[in-house]
Design a protein around this motif. Structure first.
Motif, short mmCIF file in Angstrom:
data_model
loop_
_atom_site.label_atom_id
_atom_site.label_comp_id
_atom_site.label_asym_id
_atom_site.label_seq_id
_atom_site.Cartn_x
_atom_site.Cartn_y
_atom_site.Cartn_z
N ASP A 74 38.23 -80.13 29.64
CA ASP A 74 37.83 -81.25 30.49
C ASP A 74 37.91 -82.53 29.67
O ASP A 74 37.18 -82.70 28.70
CB ASP A 74 36.41 -81.02 31.00
N ILE A 75 38.84 -83.40 30.03
CA ILE A 75 39.03 -84.66 29.32
C ILE A 75 38.58 -85.80 30.22
O ILE A 75 39.11 -85.97 31.32
CB ILE A 75 40.50 -84.86 28.93
N PRO A 76 37.60 -86.58 29.81
CA PRO A 76 37.17 -87.71 30.63
C PRO A 76 38.28 -88.75 30.75
O PRO A 76 39.09 -88.92 29.83
CB PRO A 76 35.96 -88.28 29.88
N SER A 168 40.50 -81.28 17.64
CA SER A 168 39.24 -80.73 18.16
C SER A 168 39.22 -80.98 19.66
O SER A 168 39.54 -82.09 20.12
CB SER A 168 38.05 -81.42 17.50
N THR A 169 38.86 -79.96 20.42
CA THR A 169 38.89 -80.07 21.89
C THR A 169 37.53 -79.88 22.54
O THR A 169 37.41 -80.05 23.75
CB THR A 169 39.87 -79.03 22.48
N GLY A 226 38.54 -88.20 24.11
CA GLY A 226 37.53 -87.71 25.04
C GLY A 226 36.12 -87.98 24.54
O GLY A 226 35.80 -89.07 24.06
N ASP A 227 35.27 -86.98 24.63
CA ASP A 227 33.87 -87.12 24.22
C ASP A 227 33.75 -87.18 22.70
O ASP A 227 34.52 -86.55 21.97
CB ASP A 227 33.04 -85.95 24.75
N VAL A 247 49.72 -89.41 25.51
CA VAL A 247 50.30 -88.50 24.51
C VAL A 247 49.23 -87.59 23.94
O VAL A 247 49.42 -86.37 23.81
CB VAL A 247 50.97 -89.31 23.38
N LEU A 248 48.07 -88.15 23.61
CA LEU A 248 46.98 -87.35 23.04
C LEU A 248 46.48 -86.31 24.04
O LEU A 248 46.17 -85.17 23.66
CB LEU A 248 45.83 -88.26 22.61
N ASP A 249 46.39 -86.70 25.32
CA ASP A 249 45.96 -85.75 26.34
C ASP A 249 46.90 -84.55 26.39
O ASP A 249 46.48 -83.39 26.51
CB ASP A 249 45.91 -86.43 27.71
#
Length: 284
Positions: A74-76, A168-169, A226-227, A247-249
């Motif tokens: 889950d990416i904000p 890190s995810t 993200g967070d 790109v990072l997503d």
């Protein structure tokens, strides 16, 4: 007419024959059952092997269609509000970049200039990588000495050929880069002080320096997609553009290399999608 003794002996022989036939029948059933079990195990094992390892056309073993893909994350989508200093820094300012004999340069680099460093304005740069271009906006008002060092290293080609070694995810969603050694311990052979302040916050779009403790900044930085619930101990020196975040997503959704993650204590590791810098430009 048979005697009682003869009848008893005949009955005894009949009973013995019946017992032998029963034992033979039981033995046959056991053999059949064992054969069925073995066959079932062989079939199941064959199916498992088939789905676990599938040969490619060149004969090498490749991951099968049943191999688990990277778990969804889950990416904000909302950017964090960028922090601002309540009191501007002196302009220009002076920076210090002392050598680190205990941490020699992982790749040759010259320390940047130290005098008359501007502490206002922005610098737009682009890091070209194998995963796509990463445009960044560096903010001198947040961290003039950090921006000065980053631009110097970029112009020296220090980042070219280096790979981002840590993704890190969960919890902290970021990609860490800037270490030519790829171990998380490499640097340019010099360090500089933190440029932090209490109002710092971290989250999607933030560009910050990695460190090994107070005032140990070098060349390693991390890009937050993200967070990121962190204390204000990491120098923020700019932001990532929307194009860079895309790109990072993509890199984050592809996941972490399992072999690399297995060697870390926190489950982070090299990204499945390699991010190797092929160049960099200062755009203004």
């Amino acid at each position: 007419m048979p005697t009682n003794q003869q009848r008893r002996e005949a009955a005894k022989r009949k009973l013995e024959r019946q017992m032998v036939r029963r034992q033979q029948a039981l033995k046959r059933r056991r053999i059949v059952q064992a054969g069925v079990t073995v066959a079932a195990v062989i079939v199941i094992a064959g199916v498992v092997v088939y789905f676990q390892v599938v040969k490619s056309d060149d004969g090498s073993a490749t991951a099968s269609p049943s191999s688990s893909a990277a778990p969804p994350i889950d990416i904000p989508t909302q950017r964090v509000v960028e922090a601002k200093r309540s009191t501007p820094l002196p302009n220009p300012t002076t920076c210090e970049y002392p050598a680190t004999p205990d941490r020699p340069a992982a790749k040759p680099a010259n320390p940047p200039q130290t005098a008359n460093i501007p502490s206002t304005g922005e610098v737009n740069v682009t890091l070209s990588s194998t995963a796509g271009n990463l445009p960044l906006t560096l903010d001198r008002s947040l961290a003039p000495c950090t921006v000065n060092s980053f631009v110097s290293l970029l112009q020296q080609g220090y980042f070219t050929g280096t790979s981002c070694h840590r993704l890190s995810t969960e919890g902290l969603q970021m990609l860490q880069c800037g270490d030519p050694a790829g171990t998380g311990k490499g640097g340019p052979g010099y360090s500089f002080k933190d440029e932090t302040f209490p109002e710092l916050t971290y989250g999607r779009g933030v560009l910050a320096m990695a460190n090994a403790g107070p005032d140990t900044n070098g060349s390693q930085f991390f890009m937050v997609y993200g967070d990121a619930q962190l204390p204000p101990n990491y120098t923020v020196f700019g932001s990532i553009t929307d194009a860079g975040l895309q790109v990072l997503d993509k890199v984050a959704r592809a996941g972490i290399d399992p072999a690399s993650a297995a060697q870390s204590a926190d489950g982070t590791g090299a990204p499945n999608t390699p991010v190797t810098f092929t160049g960099g430009t200062v755009d203004n």
